[in-house]
Design an enzyme around this catalytic site. Structure first.
Site, PDB file in Angstrom:
ATOM      1  N   SER A 140       6.731 -14.037 -13.769  1.00 59.19           N
ATOM      2  CA  SER A 140       7.336 -14.443 -15.035  1.00 59.19           C
ATOM      3  C   SER A 140       8.014 -15.807 -14.944  1.00 59.19           C
ATOM      4  O   SER A 140       8.266 -16.428 -15.972  1.00 59.19           O
ATOM      5  CB  SER A 140       8.364 -13.393 -15.484  1.00 59.19           C
ATOM      6  OG  SER A 140       7.726 -12.163 -15.782  1.00 59.19           O
ATOM      7  N   ALA A 244      -4.621 -17.788 -24.282  1.00 59.72           N
ATOM      8  CA  ALA A 244      -4.991 -16.426 -23.904  1.00 59.72           C
ATOM      9  C   ALA A 244      -4.171 -15.397 -24.669  1.00 59.72           C
ATOM     10  O   ALA A 244      -4.695 -14.360 -25.104  1.00 59.72           O
ATOM     11  CB  ALA A 244      -4.808 -16.241 -22.400  1.00 59.72           C
ATOM     12  N   GLU A 365       0.071 -12.390 -18.979  1.00 57.95           N
ATOM     13  CA  GLU A 365       0.333 -13.414 -20.003  1.00 57.95           C
ATOM     14  C   GLU A 365       1.699 -13.215 -20.658  1.00 57.95           C
ATOM     15  O   GLU A 365       1.881 -13.494 -21.834  1.00 57.95           O
ATOM     16  CB  GLU A 365      -0.759 -13.439 -21.081  1.00 57.95           C
ATOM     17  CG  GLU A 365      -2.175 -13.258 -20.606  1.00 57.95           C
ATOM     18  CD  GLU A 365      -2.649 -14.317 -19.624  1.00 57.95           C
ATOM     19  OE1 GLU A 365      -1.862 -15.223 -19.313  1.00 57.95           O
ATOM     20  OE2 GLU A 365      -3.778 -14.216 -19.160  1.00 57.95           O
TER      21      GLU A 365
END
Length: 386
Positions: A140, A244, A365
């Site tokens: 992250s 994405a 993502e």
């Protein structure tokens, strides 16, 4: 798959071209994925034989223009992602890694020579790409990456490690992000380079019909023209992640819709107490809740697609779809399994497979927590990451 909820006449919001793209991809999934996906998932096998077929379908680098790319709209790409993920998240993940990550990085930040060399081959499925950002200790917080590229004469030398890199073991080219003395930069690394090793991660409980890898980079020597010249700082890889994430906002609706449709069909034929279980109030409540959430998710995704096609989509708006639609899709897949009861743990039925896959989609993502904080910072003006 029949029984697509359309309580709000969603199809009327789409153009003829958009519906045609959606229906074409849906037909491909029905013919080439549904009959085989349970076996692929059980055997933890990604069907590489589908790659040229996906290229022929026009979904590799679908939203990119020029260099042999299809040049379709953002909404058309989103609808395609939704249909692919109705088959399996692993299939949409392949298209996302290839197009939204690897190809987008080259298309946006590459030199003219890099674009001409790689994009036509990737759009045709003749070359597969991967995107090396996440590291074993840096997920992250990509600013914490330790992979480093040092300049040595006219060459670059890369050392480091990446983790959870989709497609790396079958890719011909890797987009690798590394710290340098000039900040974070991107590099095109042929996967046959000495010192580049990709090792598939397994066993997995999720995304089994997909490939994720560990990458090690040991004194990987690259020519100076391996550098993506327009990519400077973390903004570059994060912009690719947003491409994405946009597709994910659409894709997860497909997994939710397929789970709902499977549960609905089952409930109409499963007899208990001398009547189909679809006739019981609790079952109808579950089906209604699922259908309503799918409709809401579609409207969110379509709004983002229209904004993206108009050139006005903002990162925090993408976080709305990634957070809300993925969260809703997981809840729908889990609830759909309850309607199927004990039979729901069989690979014959899709909801449990979708639910397991979506746990990965929920994480990659950007986790729920990261997107919550992105939105929190936008709402309050106070970043809370640190």
């Amino acid at each position: 798959m029949s029984a697509v909820p359309d309580l709000l006449d969603f199809d009327e919001l789409l153009t003829d071209d958009e519906r045609a793209v959606r229906d074409r991809v849906r037909g491909f999934v029905d013919a080439r994925v549904r009959p085989f996906i349970a076996d692929w998932y059980e055997r933890a096998l990604f069907p590489t034989e589908l790659v040229p077929e996906l290229a022929e379908l026009g979904v590799l680098g679908m939203h990119l223009r020029g260099y042999g790319c299809p040049g379709r709209s953002a909404v058309e790409y989103g609808l395609a992602a939704m249909e692919l993920e109705a088959g399996d998240s692993g299939l949409r993940t392949f298209v996302s890694v290839q197009g939204s990550l690897a190809m987008s990085a080259i298309h946006t930040y590459g030199s003219e020579a890099q674009k001409k060399r790689w994009l036509p081959r990737m759009a045709a499925g003749a070359a597969i790409g991967c995107f090396g950002l996440t590291e074993p200790d840096s997920g992250s917080d990509p600013a914490g990456m330790t992979t480093f590229a040092r300049k040595e004469g006219d060459a670059w030398i890369l050392d480091g490690a990446k983790r959870w890199i989709g497609l790396a073991s079958i890719a011909q080219i890797a987009v690798v992000w590394a710290q340098t003395d000039d900040g974070v930069r991107g590099f095109l690394v042929p996967t046959d380079s000495p010192g580049f090793v990709a090792t598939p991660i397994g066993p997995k409980m999720s995304l089994r019909a997909s490939i994720q890898c560990d990458i090690t980079l040991t004194e990987v020597r690259l020519p100076s023209d391996a550098l993506l010249p327009q990519a400077r700082g973390l903004r570059a890889p994060l912009s690719c992640l947003n491409e994405a994430r946009y597709g994910i906002g659409w894709g997860v609706i497909g997994a939710a819709r397929d789970s709902y449709a499977t549960a609905l069909a089952y409930s109409q034929t499963r007899m208990q107490f001398d009547r189909p279980i679809a006739g019981f109030q609790l079952t109808q409540q579950k089906l209604v809740d699922m259908a309503v959430e799918i409709e809401k998710a579609q409207l969110v995704a379509l709004r983002l697609g229209r904004l993206k096609d108009a050139g006005r989509l903002q990162p925090h708006q993408i976080s709305v779809a990634k957070l809300s639609n993925t969260r809703a899709a997981i809840a729908i897949a889990r609830e759909a399994r309850t309607i199927i009861g004990g039979n729901g743990i069989s690979a014959e039925y899709s909801p449990m497979r979708h639910a397991a896959n979506l746990e990965s989609v929920r994480t990659y993502e950007g986790t729920d927590e990261v997107h919550t904080l992105v939105l929190g910072a936008h709402i309050t003006g106070i970043p809370a990451f640190r």
